[in-house]
Scaffold this motif. Sequence first.
Motif, PDB file in Angstrom:
ATOM      1  N   ALA A  13       0.828  -1.204   0.000  1.00 26.32           N
ATOM      2  CA  ALA A  13       0.000   0.000   0.000  1.00 26.32           C
ATOM      3  C   ALA A  13       0.864   1.256   0.000  1.00 26.32           C
ATOM      4  CB  ALA A  13      -0.936  -0.005   1.212  1.00 26.32           C
ATOM      5  N   GLN A  14       1.992   1.197   0.692  1.00 34.29           N
ATOM      6  CA  GLN A  14       2.900   2.345   0.718  1.00 34.29           C
ATOM      7  C   GLN A  14       3.570   2.561  -0.630  1.00 34.29           C
ATOM      8  OE1 GLN A  14       5.583   2.587   4.195  1.00 34.29           O
ATOM      9  NE2 GLN A  14       4.312   0.984   5.132  1.00 34.29           N
ATOM     10  N   VAL A  15       3.896   1.454  -1.295  1.00 32.52           N
ATOM     11  CA  VAL A  15       4.540   1.571  -2.609  1.00 32.52           C
ATOM     12  C   VAL A  15       3.556   2.131  -3.622  1.00 32.52           C
ATOM     13  CG1 VAL A  15       5.583   0.274  -4.506  1.00 32.52           C
ATOM     14  CG2 VAL A  15       6.183  -0.269  -2.149  1.00 32.52           C
ATOM     15  N   GLY A  16       2.303   1.711  -3.540  1.00 37.40           N
ATOM     16  CA  GLY A  16       1.288   2.140  -4.494  1.00 37.40           C
ATOM     17  C   GLY A  16       0.945   1.010  -5.440  1.00 37.40           C
ATOM     18  N   LEU A  17      -0.078   1.241  -6.248  1.00 37.11           N
ATOM     19  CA  LEU A  17      -0.589   0.189  -7.122  1.00 37.11           C
ATOM     20  C   LEU A  17       0.205   0.033  -8.405  1.00 37.11           C
ATOM     21  CD1 LEU A  17      -4.433   0.807  -6.766  1.00 37.11           C
ATOM     22  CD2 LEU A  17      -3.018  -0.921  -5.629  1.00 37.11           C
ATOM     23  N   ALA A  80       4.076 -12.023 -11.485  1.00 35.38           N
ATOM     24  CA  ALA A  80       2.971 -11.430 -12.236  1.00 35.38           C
ATOM     25  C   ALA A  80       1.701 -11.595 -11.423  1.00 35.38           C
ATOM     26  CB  ALA A  80       2.811 -12.110 -13.587  1.00 35.38           C
ATOM     27  N   TYR A  81       0.901 -10.532 -11.367  1.00 31.48           N
ATOM     28  CA  TYR A  81      -0.378 -10.603 -10.670  1.00 31.48           C
ATOM     29  C   TYR A  81      -1.344  -9.650 -11.359  1.00 31.48           C
ATOM     30  CZ  TYR A  81      -3.933 -10.276  -7.032  1.00 31.48           C
ATOM     31  OH  TYR A  81      -5.129 -10.301  -6.346  1.00 31.48           O
ATOM     32  N   GLY A  82      -2.265 -10.198 -12.131  1.00 33.37           N
ATOM     33  CA  GLY A  82      -3.189  -9.348 -12.863  1.00 33.37           C
ATOM     34  C   GLY A  82      -2.437  -8.356 -13.730  1.00 33.37           C
ATOM     35  N   ASN A  83      -2.729  -7.075 -13.553  1.00 27.63           N
ATOM     36  CA  ASN A  83      -2.056  -6.054 -14.363  1.00 27.63           C
ATOM     37  C   ASN A  83      -0.856  -5.447 -13.651  1.00 27.63           C
ATOM     38  OD1 ASN A  83      -3.326  -4.599 -12.394  1.00 27.63           O
ATOM     39  ND2 ASN A  83      -4.379  -3.178 -13.773  1.00 27.63           N
ATOM     40  N   GLN A  84      -0.290  -6.193 -12.694  1.00 23.05           N
ATOM     41  CA  GLN A  84       0.865  -5.712 -11.938  1.00 23.05           C
ATOM     42  C   GLN A  84       2.050  -6.661 -12.048  1.00 23.05           C
ATOM     43  OE1 GLN A  84      -0.659  -5.273  -7.858  1.00 23.05           O
ATOM     44  NE2 GLN A  84       0.293  -3.255  -7.891  1.00 23.05           N
ATOM     45  N   TRP A  85       3.235  -6.097 -11.971  1.00 21.93           N
ATOM     46  CA  TRP A  85       4.444  -6.822 -11.602  1.00 21.93           C
ATOM     47  C   TRP A  85       4.779  -6.449 -10.166  1.00 21.93           C
ATOM     48  CZ3 TRP A  85       6.082 -10.608 -14.480  1.00 21.93           C
ATOM     49  CH2 TRP A  85       5.928 -10.568 -15.864  1.00 21.93           C
TER      50      TRP A  85
END
Length: 267
Positions: A13-17, A80-85
């Motif tokens: 959460a601190q890093v951001g999405l 990989a997770y959905g639209n995130q690395w």
Amino acid sequence: MKLTQTTVNDLLAQVGLADGYMYLPADLDTQALTDLLTSRYGAPRTLVLDGFADPTVDDSTGAALLVPFDDRAVKIRAWAYGNQWVGTGTARDDEGVERPVLVVAQRQVPEPLAFAPDEVEDVDWMERLIRITGWTQPAQRPDAHWAEVESRLGTALPTDYKRMVETFGEGAFDAYLSLNQEPWTDLREDGLLIWASTEHEDLYCWRADGDDPDRWPVVVRSFDGQDLSFDCQAVQFVCRILIDPHHPFTMARYFDTHWFMNYQESD
């Protein structure tokens, strides 16, 4: 710092999405963080080891995670997770000190071909599934011993299923649909062989009627014991539930970008 899944949630959460990173406390146990992320996202891919980046890393395998560190990354693992690395490991800060890091970046995969309900002919559903999931790794089980499995089961198996297992290996689509490495026979008395299952306890099966397994229909045995039949093969079924929002077992409502969570590490 004591690491728990709640701690990891707070850090993310601190890093951001998307497209963010942070240096973590020097006393943080990077292996413990890697283990927690692995339990959540599956086996990671190693992008950087001992300061040397994997030369095959590109945008499709998590290169965006390395951008904030230039050539200062020491060890970076990626999921990989959905639209995130999501990545973690160590990197040198501006003063040259090696420190634990957590980094996230947007993940892009090629846009899958548009879904058309009536399309059946001239579609390579495995190629489509690879495109939908953004899969770039080499075949995970190219030497699967199908003759032994089929001899033990007393039947041949569908070609597309064997190709899917050989390509993806052990893991789950969208961390939800687990692919059996060989069919389960728990429902054989009902004429069903189980090729996959879900977190919701649905069983994805074939009705093993006839001598041609490539013509076996897919049957979903729901958690309450109800059966629903689909006149398609396994790989086509997976493609449809990933991208067709109108499918009765759709996963399209949960993720816009799909992936395969690999349970076996591939460096």
